[in-house]
Scaffold this motif. Structure first.
Motif, PDB file in Angstrom:
ATOM      1  N   ARG A  73      35.624  18.128  -7.870  1.00 33.14           N
ATOM      2  CA  ARG A  73      35.558  16.673  -7.677  1.00 33.14           C
ATOM      3  C   ARG A  73      35.353  15.934  -8.996  1.00 33.14           C
ATOM      4  NH1 ARG A  73      31.511  16.868  -3.315  1.00 33.14           N
ATOM      5  NH2 ARG A  73      32.710  18.184  -1.915  1.00 33.14           N
ATOM      6  N   LEU A  74      34.615  16.564  -9.883  1.00 33.03           N
ATOM      7  CA  LEU A  74      34.305  15.948 -11.171  1.00 33.03           C
ATOM      8  C   LEU A  74      35.506  15.984 -12.129  1.00 33.03           C
ATOM      9  CD1 LEU A  74      31.766  14.901 -12.902  1.00 33.03           C
ATOM     10  CD2 LEU A  74      31.666  17.238 -13.763  1.00 33.03           C
ATOM     11  N   LEU A  75      36.214  17.121 -12.129  1.00 29.63           N
ATOM     12  CA  LEU A  75      37.220  17.351 -13.171  1.00 29.63           C
ATOM     13  C   LEU A  75      38.650  16.997 -12.785  1.00 29.63           C
ATOM     14  CD1 LEU A  75      35.783  20.755 -14.419  1.00 29.63           C
ATOM     15  CD2 LEU A  75      35.438  18.509 -15.457  1.00 29.63           C
ATOM     16  N   ARG A  76      38.989  17.109 -11.497  1.00 34.26           N
ATOM     17  CA  ARG A  76      40.374  16.823 -11.097  1.00 34.26           C
ATOM     18  C   ARG A  76      40.837  15.415 -11.456  1.00 34.26           C
ATOM     19  NH1 ARG A  76      41.751  18.706  -5.229  1.00 34.26           N
ATOM     20  NH2 ARG A  76      39.894  17.430  -5.077  1.00 34.26           N
ATOM     21  N   PRO A  77      39.962  14.409 -11.273  1.00 32.95           N
ATOM     22  CA  PRO A  77      40.403  13.052 -11.640  1.00 32.95           C
ATOM     23  C   PRO A  77      40.755  12.919 -13.121  1.00 32.95           C
ATOM     24  CG  PRO A  77      38.420  12.963 -10.309  1.00 32.95           C
ATOM     25  CD  PRO A  77      38.628  14.398 -10.662  1.00 32.95           C
ATOM     26  N   LEU A  78      40.323  13.879 -13.942  1.00 35.98           N
ATOM     27  CA  LEU A  78      40.618  13.821 -15.377  1.00 35.98           C
ATOM     28  C   LEU A  78      41.977  14.451 -15.694  1.00 35.98           C
ATOM     29  CD1 LEU A  78      37.088  14.811 -16.702  1.00 35.98           C
ATOM     30  CD2 LEU A  78      38.034  12.513 -16.492  1.00 35.98           C
ATOM     31  N   GLY A  79      42.684  14.893 -14.641  1.00 41.44           N
ATOM     32  CA  GLY A  79      44.033  15.401 -14.835  1.00 41.44           C
ATOM     33  C   GLY A  79      44.132  16.883 -15.136  1.00 41.44           C
ATOM     34  N   ARG A  98      43.934  20.929 -13.772  1.00 37.23           N
ATOM     35  CA  ARG A  98      44.061  21.727 -12.563  1.00 37.23           C
ATOM     36  C   ARG A  98      42.761  22.514 -12.404  1.00 37.23           C
ATOM     37  NH1 ARG A  98      48.070  26.849 -11.706  1.00 37.23           N
ATOM     38  NH2 ARG A  98      47.620  27.103  -9.499  1.00 37.23           N
ATOM     39  N   VAL A  99      42.168  22.490 -11.216  1.00 37.82           N
ATOM     40  CA  VAL A  99      40.951  23.268 -10.969  1.00 37.82           C
ATOM     41  C   VAL A  99      41.279  24.329  -9.934  1.00 37.82           C
ATOM     42  CG1 VAL A  99      38.519  23.230 -10.289  1.00 37.82           C
ATOM     43  CG2 VAL A  99      39.502  21.262 -11.480  1.00 37.82           C
ATOM     44  N   THR A 100      41.074  25.596 -10.294  1.00 35.55           N
ATOM     45  CA  THR A 100      41.372  26.693  -9.375  1.00 35.55           C
ATOM     46  C   THR A 100      40.143  27.547  -9.142  1.00 35.55           C
ATOM     47  OG1 THR A 100      42.123  28.063 -11.228  1.00 35.55           O
ATOM     48  CG2 THR A 100      43.818  26.846 -10.041  1.00 35.55           C
ATOM     49  N   ARG A 101      40.247  28.414  -8.131  1.00 34.72           N
ATOM     50  CA  ARG A 101      39.136  29.275  -7.750  1.00 34.72           C
ATOM     51  C   ARG A 101      39.706  30.677  -7.623  1.00 34.72           C
ATOM     52  NH1 ARG A 101      34.563  30.450  -7.102  1.00 34.72           N
ATOM     53  NH2 ARG A 101      33.209  30.448  -5.304  1.00 34.72           N
ATOM     54  N   LEU A 102      38.925  31.692  -7.969  1.00 36.46           N
ATOM     55  CA  LEU A 102      39.373  33.073  -7.820  1.00 36.46           C
ATOM     56  C   LEU A 102      39.707  33.341  -6.355  1.00 36.46           C
ATOM     57  CD1 LEU A 102      36.933  35.291  -9.932  1.00 36.46           C
ATOM     58  CD2 LEU A 102      39.194  34.456 -10.565  1.00 36.46           C
ATOM     59  N   ALA A 103      40.758  34.144  -6.099  1.00 37.27           N
ATOM     60  CA  ALA A 103      41.120  34.497  -4.731  1.00 37.27           C
ATOM     61  C   ALA A 103      40.039  35.395  -4.136  1.00 37.27           C
ATOM     62  CB  ALA A 103      42.452  35.222  -4.727  1.00 37.27           C
ATOM     63  N   TYR A 104      40.051  35.487  -2.808  1.00 41.09           N
ATOM     64  CA  TYR A 104      39.002  36.279  -2.163  1.00 41.09           C
ATOM     65  C   TYR A 104      39.261  37.772  -2.182  1.00 41.09           C
ATOM     66  CZ  TYR A 104      36.261  32.317  -0.933  1.00 41.09           C
ATOM     67  OH  TYR A 104      35.479  31.211  -1.016  1.00 41.09           O
ATOM     68  N   GLY A 105      39.925  38.262  -3.236  1.00 39.41           N
ATOM     69  CA  GLY A 105      40.012  39.698  -3.434  1.00 39.41           C
ATOM     70  C   GLY A 105      38.624  40.211  -3.773  1.00 39.41           C
ATOM     71  N   VAL A 106      37.812  39.316  -4.350  1.00 32.74           N
ATOM     72  CA  VAL A 106      36.423  39.671  -4.653  1.00 32.74           C
ATOM     73  C   VAL A 106      35.635  39.533  -3.354  1.00 32.74           C
ATOM     74  CG1 VAL A 106      34.413  39.111  -6.058  1.00 32.74           C
ATOM     75  CG2 VAL A 106      36.693  38.765  -6.991  1.00 32.74           C
ATOM     76  N   PRO A 107      35.045  40.641  -2.852  1.00 33.12           N
ATOM     77  CA  PRO A 107      34.347  40.609  -1.569  1.00 33.12           C
ATOM     78  C   PRO A 107      33.249  39.549  -1.536  1.00 33.12           C
ATOM     79  CG  PRO A 107      34.423  42.840  -2.460  1.00 33.12           C
ATOM     80  CD  PRO A 107      34.926  41.921  -3.525  1.00 33.12           C
ATOM     81  N   VAL A 108      33.105  38.887  -0.396  1.00 32.90           N
ATOM     82  CA  VAL A 108      32.094  37.843  -0.249  1.00 32.90           C
ATOM     83  C   VAL A 108      30.702  38.404  -0.538  1.00 32.90           C
ATOM     84  CG1 VAL A 108      30.999  36.269   1.399  1.00 32.90           C
ATOM     85  CG2 VAL A 108      33.486  36.534   1.370  1.00 32.90           C
ATOM     86  N   ARG A 160      43.684  29.997  -6.422  1.00 34.61           N
ATOM     87  CA  ARG A 160      44.262  28.864  -5.693  1.00 34.61           C
ATOM     88  C   ARG A 160      43.577  27.574  -6.111  1.00 34.61           C
ATOM     89  NH1 ARG A 160      40.147  28.018  -2.405  1.00 34.61           N
ATOM     90  NH2 ARG A 160      38.788  29.800  -2.123  1.00 34.61           N
ATOM     91  N   ASP A 161      44.260  26.468  -5.898  1.00 30.23           N
ATOM     92  CA  ASP A 161      43.698  25.178  -6.264  1.00 30.23           C
ATOM     93  C   ASP A 161      42.548  24.793  -5.337  1.00 30.23           C
ATOM     94  OD1 ASP A 161      45.653  23.747  -8.394  1.00 30.23           O
ATOM     95  OD2 ASP A 161      46.777  25.091  -7.075  1.00 30.23           O
ATOM     96  N   VAL A 162      41.532  24.146  -5.897  1.00 36.71           N
ATOM     97  CA  VAL A 162      40.429  23.644  -5.059  1.00 36.71           C
ATOM     98  C   VAL A 162      40.232  22.158  -5.325  1.00 36.71           C
ATOM     99  CG1 VAL A 162      39.126  25.757  -4.695  1.00 36.71           C
ATOM    100  CG2 VAL A 162      38.756  24.462  -6.802  1.00 36.71           C
TER     101      VAL A 162
END
Ligand SMILES: [Zn+2]
Length: 199
Positions: A159-165, A167-177, A197-199
């Protein structure tokens, strides 16, 4: 009986300050020190002092370093437009096992946690914002663990960084919860990175 040897007791107390070291282990470590040769004991003591004195936070990525700027930030061959955001210095070591990652890092030194009273102001988020505002950054990969705090922190950063243009992504859930990034193996981490994936 060890209680009566004052300097041994004191040494054990000092070891007991270390994270994850209980009373019994601390006493065993204190006894081990006594088995060292005098010069080895001195080398041990000076290694503690030197590490503590020389290691500080890299002014760019906030990772631990004993240089002015850490070797990763100083490396011109790395992609300085791709920042992987991690919780702590140990996560940088884990990510560095994935040799395919050629970006740089930003260490938060914690996660946002209202229950534990940790607010965004207490983390190195201001420093991250400054890096993004410098204009060179294209993508931020948030590699916090998939826990409640890890997710909350990722959402906050998005939420903080996307408005600055950026891309914000998150590691896929290959990493066990719930798994600690530190213990994830190379292949798992690589897949998590590839499938981000993008968040
Ligand atoms: Zn650095």
């Amino acid at each position: 009986m060890a209680e009566y040897i004052e300097s041994l007791q004191r040494l054990a107390e000092e070891f007991g300050r270390l994270e994850g070291v209980g009373k019994k282990t601390a006493m065993r470590m204190a006894f081990s020190v006594l088995e060292l040769e005098q010069e080895d004991a001195e080398a041990f003591a000076s290694a503690i002092l030197e590490a503590r004195r020389r290691i500080h936070l890299c002014p760019v990525c906030q990772n631990l370093t004993d240089r002015d700027i850490c070797p990763i930030c100083a490396d011109p061959d790395r992609d300085h437009g791709l920042i992987c955001v991690v919780t702590d210095a140990r996560a940088v070591m884990a990510m560095e096992k994935v040799r395919e990652f050629r970006g740089v890092y930003h260490v938060l030194h914690g996660l946002i946690s209202p229950i534990n009273g940790v607010t965004p102001e207490q983390l190195k988020i201001r420093e991250l914002l400054a890096r993004v505002e410098s204009g060179e950054v294209q993508e931020i990969i948030v590699a916090t663990n998939p826990t409640v705090e890890g997710e909350a922190t990722a959402m906050y950063l998005s939420r903080l960084l996307r408005p600055l243009g950026v891309r914000v992504t998150r590691l896929a859930y290959g990493v066990p919860v719930g798994a600690d990034l530190e213990y994830a193996d190379e292949v798992t981490l690589f897949r998590a990175l590839e499938g981000r994936r993008d968040v």
